[in-house]
Design a protein around this motif. Sequence first.
Motif, PDB file in Angstrom:
ATOM      1  N   LEU A 145      -1.783 -11.569  -1.871  1.00 26.38           N
ATOM      2  CA  LEU A 145      -1.072 -12.782  -2.800  1.00 26.38           C
ATOM      3  C   LEU A 145      -1.915 -13.903  -2.283  1.00 26.38           C
ATOM      4  N   TRP A 146      -1.370 -14.213  -1.072  1.00 27.33           N
ATOM      5  CA  TRP A 146      -1.883 -15.287  -0.985  1.00 27.33           C
ATOM      6  C   TRP A 146      -3.148 -15.749   0.912  1.00 27.33           C
ATOM      7  N   LEU A 147      -3.211 -14.173   1.259  1.00 30.86           N
ATOM      8  CA  LEU A 147      -4.404 -14.150   1.948  1.00 30.86           C
ATOM      9  C   LEU A 147      -5.697 -14.274   1.520  1.00 30.86           C
ATOM     10  N   ASN A 148      -5.969 -13.979   0.526  1.00 30.68           N
ATOM     11  CA  ASN A 148      -7.182 -13.478  -0.384  1.00 30.68           C
ATOM     12  C   ASN A 148      -7.489 -12.283  -0.049  1.00 30.68           C
ATOM     13  N   GLU A 149      -7.099 -11.228   0.358  1.00 31.31           N
ATOM     14  CA  GLU A 149      -7.683  -9.683   0.653  1.00 31.31           C
ATOM     15  C   GLU A 149      -7.601  -9.286  -0.644  1.00 31.31           C
ATOM     16  N   PRO A 150      -8.924  -8.627  -0.676  1.00 35.73           N
ATOM     17  CA  PRO A 150      -9.032  -7.615  -1.704  1.00 35.73           C
ATOM     18  C   PRO A 150      -8.103  -6.076  -2.119  1.00 35.73           C
ATOM     19  N   VAL A 151      -8.234  -6.663  -3.349  1.00 31.81           N
ATOM     20  CA  VAL A 151      -7.259  -5.300  -4.162  1.00 31.81           C
ATOM     21  C   VAL A 151      -7.883  -4.090  -4.498  1.00 31.81           C
ATOM     22  N   THR A 152      -7.705  -2.658  -3.704  1.00 31.44           N
ATOM     23  CA  THR A 152      -8.960  -1.649  -4.627  1.00 31.44           C
ATOM     24  C   THR A 152      -7.416  -0.397  -4.685  1.00 31.44           C
ATOM     25  N   ILE A 210       3.784   4.885   0.333  1.00 35.09           N
ATOM     26  CA  ILE A 210       4.170   4.401   1.676  1.00 35.09           C
ATOM     27  C   ILE A 210       5.581   3.479   0.701  1.00 35.09           C
ATOM     28  N   ALA A 211       5.755   3.776  -0.484  1.00 35.19           N
ATOM     29  CA  ALA A 211       6.899   3.197  -1.413  1.00 35.19           C
ATOM     30  C   ALA A 211       7.923   4.000  -1.099  1.00 35.19           C
ATOM     31  N   LEU A 235       5.252  -5.570   2.622  1.00 33.71           N
ATOM     32  CA  LEU A 235       5.183  -6.599   2.405  1.00 33.71           C
ATOM     33  C   LEU A 235       3.937  -7.631   3.427  1.00 33.71           C
ATOM     34  N   MET A 236       2.916  -7.367   4.369  1.00 36.53           N
ATOM     35  CA  MET A 236       1.862  -7.829   4.768  1.00 36.53           C
ATOM     36  C   MET A 236       1.711  -7.266   3.821  1.00 36.53           C
ATOM     37  N   VAL A 237       0.745  -6.108   3.110  1.00 38.92           N
ATOM     38  CA  VAL A 237      -0.479  -5.893   2.391  1.00 38.92           C
ATOM     39  C   VAL A 237       0.299  -6.861   1.030  1.00 38.92           C
ATOM     40  N   PHE A 238       0.806  -7.020   0.702  1.00 40.42           N
ATOM     41  CA  PHE A 238       1.598  -7.875  -0.936  1.00 40.42           C
ATOM     42  C   PHE A 238       1.569  -9.350   0.079  1.00 40.42           C
ATOM     43  N   ILE A 239       1.955  -9.821   0.902  1.00 38.00           N
ATOM     44  CA  ILE A 239       1.294 -11.150   1.639  1.00 38.00           C
ATOM     45  C   ILE A 239      -0.378 -11.022   1.150  1.00 38.00           C
ATOM     46  N   GLY A 240      -1.346 -10.638   1.850  1.00 37.50           N
ATOM     47  CA  GLY A 240      -2.106  -9.880   2.779  1.00 37.50           C
ATOM     48  C   GLY A 240      -2.708 -10.178   0.869  1.00 37.50           C
ATOM     49  N   SER A 296      -7.700   2.492  -3.861  1.00 36.77           N
ATOM     50  CA  SER A 296      -7.747   3.074  -3.177  1.00 36.77           C
ATOM     51  C   SER A 296      -6.069   2.547  -2.587  1.00 36.77           C
ATOM     52  N   LYS A 297      -5.831   0.899  -1.953  1.00 35.36           N
ATOM     53  CA  LYS A 297      -5.154   0.433  -1.249  1.00 35.36           C
ATOM     54  C   LYS A 297      -3.677   0.469  -2.229  1.00 35.36           C
ATOM     55  N   VAL A 298      -3.783   0.262  -3.365  1.00 37.61           N
ATOM     56  CA  VAL A 298      -3.055  -0.065  -4.506  1.00 37.61           C
ATOM     57  C   VAL A 298      -2.024   1.221  -3.836  1.00 37.61           C
TER      58      VAL A 298
END
Length: 104
Positions: free
Chosen positions: A76-83, A93-94, A69-74, A85-87
């Motif tokens: 989608l709303w906090l403009n954190e980079p989507v890479t 984890i999911a 949830l925190m990663v998706f919020i980051g 490796s992150k995905v």
Amino acid sequence: MKWMFLSLGIIFEVVAMGFMKKAEGFTKLGSILCALLFFILALGCLVFVLKKMDTSIAYAIWSGGGILLMVFIGMLWLNEPVTVSKVFFIMLIAIGIFGLEYFD
């Protein structure tokens, strides 16, 4: 019922983390009190979950769900980079959360 409490607990924990960020190192009393309130609500939900679910499984799902949830919020709303490796690692984890509940 356990899934409702587990979901609420994860949401309350994430909200508490948001207030912790706004507390700016214990300088904002209102944010600190809100964080404490939401952490208490989150832990209260976890207490109900532990009546019906093994502690190790409940905590793993709780932690993983909060991370997701925190990663998706980051992203989608906090403009954190989507890479890539992150995905990829978030997907692991999911998958782990799903596997713990349905194959244990």
